[in-house]
Motif scaffolding. Structure first.
Motif, short mmCIF file in Angstrom:
data_model
loop_
_atom_site.label_atom_id
_atom_site.label_comp_id
_atom_site.label_asym_id
_atom_site.label_seq_id
_atom_site.Cartn_x
_atom_site.Cartn_y
_atom_site.Cartn_z
N LYS A 136 35.08 35.46 51.02
CA LYS A 136 33.78 36.08 50.74
C LYS A 136 32.64 35.07 50.95
O LYS A 136 31.62 35.40 51.55
CB LYS A 136 33.76 36.61 49.30
CG LYS A 136 32.53 37.39 48.94
CD LYS A 136 32.54 38.78 49.56
CE LYS A 136 31.42 39.63 49.00
NZ LYS A 136 31.58 41.03 49.30
N LYS A 137 32.84 33.86 50.46
CA LYS A 137 31.81 32.82 50.60
C LYS A 137 31.54 32.53 52.07
O LYS A 137 30.39 32.47 52.50
CB LYS A 137 32.27 31.55 49.88
CG LYS A 137 31.30 30.38 50.01
CD LYS A 137 31.87 29.17 49.28
CE LYS A 137 31.00 27.95 49.45
NZ LYS A 137 31.58 26.78 48.77
N LYS A 138 32.60 32.38 52.85
CA LYS A 138 32.45 32.02 54.26
C LYS A 138 31.93 33.17 55.11
O LYS A 138 31.00 32.99 55.91
CB LYS A 138 33.81 31.56 54.80
CG LYS A 138 33.80 31.21 56.26
CD LYS A 138 35.18 30.83 56.74
CE LYS A 138 35.18 30.59 58.24
NZ LYS A 138 36.54 30.45 58.76
N ASN A 139 32.49 34.35 54.93
CA ASN A 139 32.22 35.45 55.86
C ASN A 139 31.17 36.45 55.39
O ASN A 139 30.71 37.26 56.19
CB ASN A 139 33.53 36.17 56.18
CG ASN A 139 34.48 35.27 56.91
OD1 ASN A 139 34.14 34.63 57.90
ND2 ASN A 139 35.70 35.17 56.39
N TYR A 140 30.79 36.42 54.14
CA TYR A 140 29.76 37.34 53.67
C TYR A 140 28.50 36.59 53.23
O TYR A 140 27.39 36.98 53.59
CB TYR A 140 30.29 38.20 52.52
CG TYR A 140 29.31 39.27 52.09
CD1 TYR A 140 29.21 40.47 52.78
CD2 TYR A 140 28.49 39.08 50.99
CE1 TYR A 140 28.31 41.45 52.39
CE2 TYR A 140 27.59 40.05 50.58
CZ TYR A 140 27.50 41.23 51.29
OH TYR A 140 26.60 42.19 50.91
N PHE A 141 28.70 35.52 52.48
CA PHE A 141 27.56 34.75 51.98
C PHE A 141 27.19 33.59 52.89
O PHE A 141 26.35 32.77 52.52
CB PHE A 141 27.85 34.26 50.56
CG PHE A 141 27.90 35.35 49.53
CD1 PHE A 141 26.79 36.12 49.25
CD2 PHE A 141 29.08 35.62 48.86
CE1 PHE A 141 26.83 37.13 48.30
CE2 PHE A 141 29.14 36.63 47.90
CZ PHE A 141 28.02 37.38 47.63
N LYS A 142 27.83 33.47 54.03
CA LYS A 142 27.51 32.44 55.04
C LYS A 142 27.58 31.02 54.47
O LYS A 142 26.75 30.17 54.77
CB LYS A 142 26.13 32.68 55.66
CG LYS A 142 25.92 34.08 56.19
CD LYS A 142 26.86 34.40 57.32
CE LYS A 142 26.58 35.78 57.88
NZ LYS A 142 27.76 36.56 58.12
N GLY A 143 28.58 30.79 53.59
CA GLY A 143 28.84 29.45 53.10
C GLY A 143 28.14 29.06 51.82
O GLY A 143 28.40 27.99 51.28
N SER A 178 29.28 27.27 45.65
CA SER A 178 28.64 26.18 46.39
C SER A 178 28.15 25.14 45.42
O SER A 178 27.68 25.44 44.32
CB SER A 178 27.47 26.73 47.21
OG SER A 178 27.94 27.68 48.14
#
Length: 160
Positions: free
Chosen positions: A60-67, A156
């Motif tokens: 979710k962090k990588k692919n939805y929230f862009k890191g 993050s």
């Protein structure tokens, strides 16, 4: 629904892994000759569930929230995963107990009564309704705890 596509996909993985774990328990004899140790082995699955939350929140962090993901965003995402897993859990229990090991409840009842537990008490615990209820409660309660912990790990570093 597109907003929660990642959570739904991971809930399907969660459900599939729970069926595989049940099959593994049966294959290793924890539903018959080693049945007294079955509750301990079943509890090991919670480690895998926590790992699912870590992977889901990383996805979710990588692919939805862009890191960049806050703890709150991760918590919400994990709770949504818990709700989806909770919705799927009755179907998983039905499948496990209908196709993987239809004799599971009778085996657990027999093992319980051989340890001195009254038959009525064993039957009250080991039945489809009780297991579905427990599965729903476990998915939600442990899911919220795992979501909070996993979110604290995955969030993050530059967020609060």
């Amino acid at each position: 629904m597109n907003k929660f596509k990642i959570e739904f996909r991971w809930a399907i993985y969660y459900t599939f892994l729970s069926i595989l774990w049940f099959q593994l328990e049966k294959s290793l004899g924890y539903h018959n000759q080693n049945i007294d140790n079955q509750p301990y082995i079943t509890n090991l699955f919670y480690v895998i569930i926590f790992f699912i939350y870590i992977l889901q929140l990383s996805d979710k962090k990588k692919n939805y929230f862009k890191g960049i993901m806050t703890w709150q965003q991760g918590l919400i995402s994990g709770v949504v995963l818990s709700v989806f897993a909770m919705i799927l859990s009755p179907f998983a229990f039905y499948f496990k107990l209908k196709y993987v090991n239809p004799e599971f409840f009778q085996q657990m009842i027999n093992a319980s009564t051989s340890r001195g537990i009254k038959l009525e008490n064993a039957e009250a615990v080991f039945n489809l309704k009780a297991y579905i209820t427990l599965g729903i409660v476990d998915c939600l309660s442990f899911g919220i705890i795992f979501a909070a912990l996993a979110s604290a790990i995955i969030k993050s570093k530059n967020t609060k």
